[in-house]
Design a protein around this motif. Structure first.
Motif, PDB file in Angstrom:
ATOM      1  N   PRO A 103       0.763  -0.965  -0.222  1.00  0.00           N
ATOM      2  CA  PRO A 103       0.139  -0.159  -0.169  1.00  0.00           C
ATOM      3  C   PRO A 103       0.462   0.912  -0.006  1.00  0.00           C
ATOM      4  N   ARG A 104       2.076   1.020   0.659  1.00  0.00           N
ATOM      5  CA  ARG A 104       2.821   2.529   0.920  1.00  0.00           C
ATOM      6  C   ARG A 104       3.570   2.805  -0.547  1.00  0.00           C
ATOM      7  N   GLN A 105       3.135   1.257  -1.473  1.00  0.00           N
ATOM      8  CA  GLN A 105       4.020   2.128  -3.085  1.00  0.00           C
ATOM      9  C   GLN A 105       3.045   2.229  -3.522  1.00  0.00           C
ATOM     10  N   VAL A 106       2.123   2.113  -3.615  1.00  0.00           N
ATOM     11  CA  VAL A 106       1.356   1.882  -3.966  1.00  0.00           C
ATOM     12  C   VAL A 106       0.905   4.406  -3.445  1.00  0.00           C
ATOM     13  N   GLU A 107       0.709   4.067  -2.866  1.00  0.00           N
ATOM     14  CA  GLU A 107       0.850   5.584  -2.137  1.00  0.00           C
ATOM     15  C   GLU A 107       2.071   6.629  -2.548  1.00  0.00           C
ATOM     16  N   VAL A 108       3.471   5.842  -2.845  1.00  0.00           N
ATOM     17  CA  VAL A 108       4.458   6.928  -3.893  1.00  0.00           C
ATOM     18  C   VAL A 108       4.021   6.854  -5.058  1.00  0.00           C
ATOM     19  N   LEU A 109       3.400   5.523  -6.075  1.00  0.00           N
ATOM     20  CA  LEU A 109       3.506   6.526  -6.913  1.00  0.00           C
ATOM     21  C   LEU A 109       2.114   6.798  -7.070  1.00  0.00           C
ATOM     22  N   ASP A 110       1.139   7.398  -6.793  1.00  0.00           N
ATOM     23  CA  ASP A 110      -0.329   7.860  -6.480  1.00  0.00           C
ATOM     24  C   ASP A 110       1.232   9.295  -6.868  1.00  0.00           C
ATOM     25  N   ALA A 111       1.157   9.348  -5.609  1.00  0.00           N
ATOM     26  CA  ALA A 111       2.185  11.258  -5.398  1.00  0.00           C
ATOM     27  C   ALA A 111       3.571  11.005  -6.628  1.00  0.00           C
ATOM     28  N   VAL A 112       3.847  10.715  -6.895  1.00  0.00           N
ATOM     29  CA  VAL A 112       5.719  10.685  -8.149  1.00  0.00           C
ATOM     30  C   VAL A 112       4.580  10.957  -9.457  1.00  0.00           C
ATOM     31  N   THR A 113       2.946  10.049  -9.524  1.00  0.00           N
ATOM     32  CA  THR A 113       2.700  10.433 -11.106  1.00  0.00           C
ATOM     33  C   THR A 113       2.051  11.727 -11.178  1.00  0.00           C
ATOM     34  N   ALA A 114       1.469  12.200  -9.285  1.00  0.00           N
ATOM     35  CA  ALA A 114       0.519  13.454  -9.931  1.00  0.00           C
ATOM     36  C   ALA A 114       1.525  14.350 -10.041  1.00  0.00           C
ATOM     37  N   ALA A 115       0.503  15.686 -10.342  1.00  0.00           N
ATOM     38  CA  ALA A 115       1.343  16.582 -10.646  1.00  0.00           C
ATOM     39  C   ALA A 115       1.889  17.755  -9.676  1.00  0.00           C
ATOM     40  N   ASP A 116       1.600  17.425  -8.332  1.00  0.00           N
ATOM     41  CA  ASP A 116       2.741  18.338  -6.917  1.00  0.00           C
ATOM     42  C   ASP A 116       3.349  17.627  -6.450  1.00  0.00           C
ATOM     43  N   GLN A 117       3.503  16.463  -6.917  1.00  0.00           N
ATOM     44  CA  GLN A 117       4.538  15.367  -6.196  1.00  0.00           C
ATOM     45  C   GLN A 117       4.710  15.164  -4.516  1.00  0.00           C
TER      46      GLN A 117
END
Length: 155
Positions: A103-117
């Motif tokens: 789940p934390r990996q998914v959280e990182v992926l979501d944040a890194v691919t978001a515009a604000d990172q």
């Protein structure tokens, strides 16, 4: 039949657990690189690949305890303390992977691919810590499988 079950158990452990431990260990460092180079699609692709390896091999890893139980049953050692501890540590390692690391990996992926990172500063370090705990649990299980305290085989 016992030799076959043991062989499949050991092969499954090597083939399934090995890639998860390596990929999960690489993920925090890859996260730091991705955060240091925003917009670099290659770094995001590396994170996606490492997460996919963790996810797929976690699913394949179900074969390890399945064949372990079958092997333990055929050897008549399911009640031995070293095996009970190994099973408990295996369950704890699986829970750490499925409930914490993935789940934390998914959280990182979501944040890194978001515009604000916006990845929380502590997330890569905590992910590295949880991965270290996961790896330590598997190392302990491996040692228990080799040493087998109280075994009459002389190992």
């Amino acid at each position: 039949m016992t030799k076959f079950l043991l062989s499949v158990h050991v092969l499954a452990a090597i083939i399934a657990v090995g890639p998860v431990t390596v990929a999960a260990s690489m993920f925090p460092a890859a996260t730091r690189r991705a955060l240091a180079a925003p917009g670099q699609e290659r770094e995001v692709a590396v994170l996606r690949t490492l997460h996919r390896v963790c996810r797929v091999y976690a699913a394949i890893g179900i074969a390890v305890p399945a064949f372990g139980l079958a092997t333990g049953s055929s050897l008549g050692v399911l009640g031995d303390p070293w095996l009970v501890v190994s099973m408990a540590l295996t369950a704890l390692a699986a829970a750490t992977l499925v409930l914490v690391i993935l789940p934390r990996q998914v959280e990182v992926l979501d944040a890194v691919t978001a515009a604000d990172q916006s990845v929380p500063d502590r997330l890569p370090a905590r992910l590295a810590m949880y991965t270290g705990v996961f790896n330590l649990l598997w190392a302990t299980v491996t040692v228990l499988m080799v040493v087998r305290p109280g075994s009459t085989t002389g190992a």
